[in-house]
Design a protein around this motif. Structure first.
Motif, PDB file in Angstrom:
ATOM      1  N   PRO A  18       1.389 -10.339   1.995  1.00 13.62           N
ATOM      2  CA  PRO A  18       2.896 -10.346   1.783  1.00 13.62           C
ATOM      3  C   PRO A  18       3.784 -10.327   3.073  1.00 13.62           C
ATOM      4  CG  PRO A  18       1.682  -8.665   0.218  1.00 13.62           C
ATOM      5  CD  PRO A  18       0.470  -9.429   1.224  1.00 13.62           C
ATOM      6  N   ARG A  63       0.715  -5.484  -4.508  1.00 16.27           N
ATOM      7  CA  ARG A  63       0.128  -6.967  -4.171  1.00 16.27           C
ATOM      8  C   ARG A  63       0.514  -7.752  -5.470  1.00 16.27           C
ATOM      9  NH1 ARG A  63      -2.461  -9.887  -0.638  1.00 16.27           N
ATOM     10  NH2 ARG A  63      -3.768 -11.556  -1.253  1.00 16.27           N
ATOM     11  N   TRP A  66       4.139  -8.811  -5.354  1.00 14.71           N
ATOM     12  CA  TRP A  66       4.466  -9.829  -4.290  1.00 14.71           C
ATOM     13  C   TRP A  66       3.952 -11.137  -4.977  1.00 14.71           C
ATOM     14  CZ3 TRP A  66       0.177 -12.271  -2.350  1.00 14.71           C
ATOM     15  CH2 TRP A  66       0.364 -13.418  -1.276  1.00 14.71           C
ATOM     16  N   ASN A  69       6.131 -12.538  -7.504  1.00 12.29           N
ATOM     17  CA  ASN A  69       7.680 -12.994  -7.066  1.00 12.29           C
ATOM     18  C   ASN A  69       7.399 -14.310  -6.175  1.00 12.29           C
ATOM     19  OD1 ASN A  69       9.102 -10.951  -8.152  1.00 12.29           O
ATOM     20  ND2 ASN A  69       8.571  -9.602  -6.487  1.00 12.29           N
ATOM     21  N   ALA A  70       6.250 -14.271  -5.521  1.00 12.42           N
ATOM     22  CA  ALA A  70       5.865 -15.263  -4.766  1.00 12.42           C
ATOM     23  C   ALA A  70       5.776 -16.645  -5.507  1.00 12.42           C
ATOM     24  CB  ALA A  70       4.775 -15.252  -3.817  1.00 12.42           C
TER      25      ALA A  70
END
Length: 80
Positions: A18, A63, A66, A69-70
């Motif tokens: 991240p 994690r 993240w 969202n990624a």
């Protein structure tokens, strides 16, 4: 086509962090590379994620958030 959750599980299993400043292209490339390494079996990634959730619950949530969202951002841009 894979769901955002499935893509996030694949990203979760990569070495990306991240804290890395990643472009959408780098995220998609990492997901593609991991899928190729697993023979296209996203189930392997799901099993790994489940194991990590049990072994390291203190870091799993951050994690996975993240990763979700990624991939949401990276694949939304790819579809546009």
């Amino acid at each position: 086509m894979m769901t955002t959750t499935e893509l996030a599980q694949v990203l979760f299993t990569t070495a990306l962090q991240p804290s890395d400043e990643l472009s959408p292209y780098q995220i998609r490339e990492a997901v593609d590379e991991r899928l190729c390494a697993c023979g296209g079996d996203s189930g392997w990634c799901a099993a790994y994620v489940a194991q990590e959730a049990g072994d390291h619950p203190e870091t799993y949530v951050m994690r996975m958030r993240w990763a979700l969202n990624a991939v949401a951002g990276a694949y939304a841009l790819a579809a546009a």
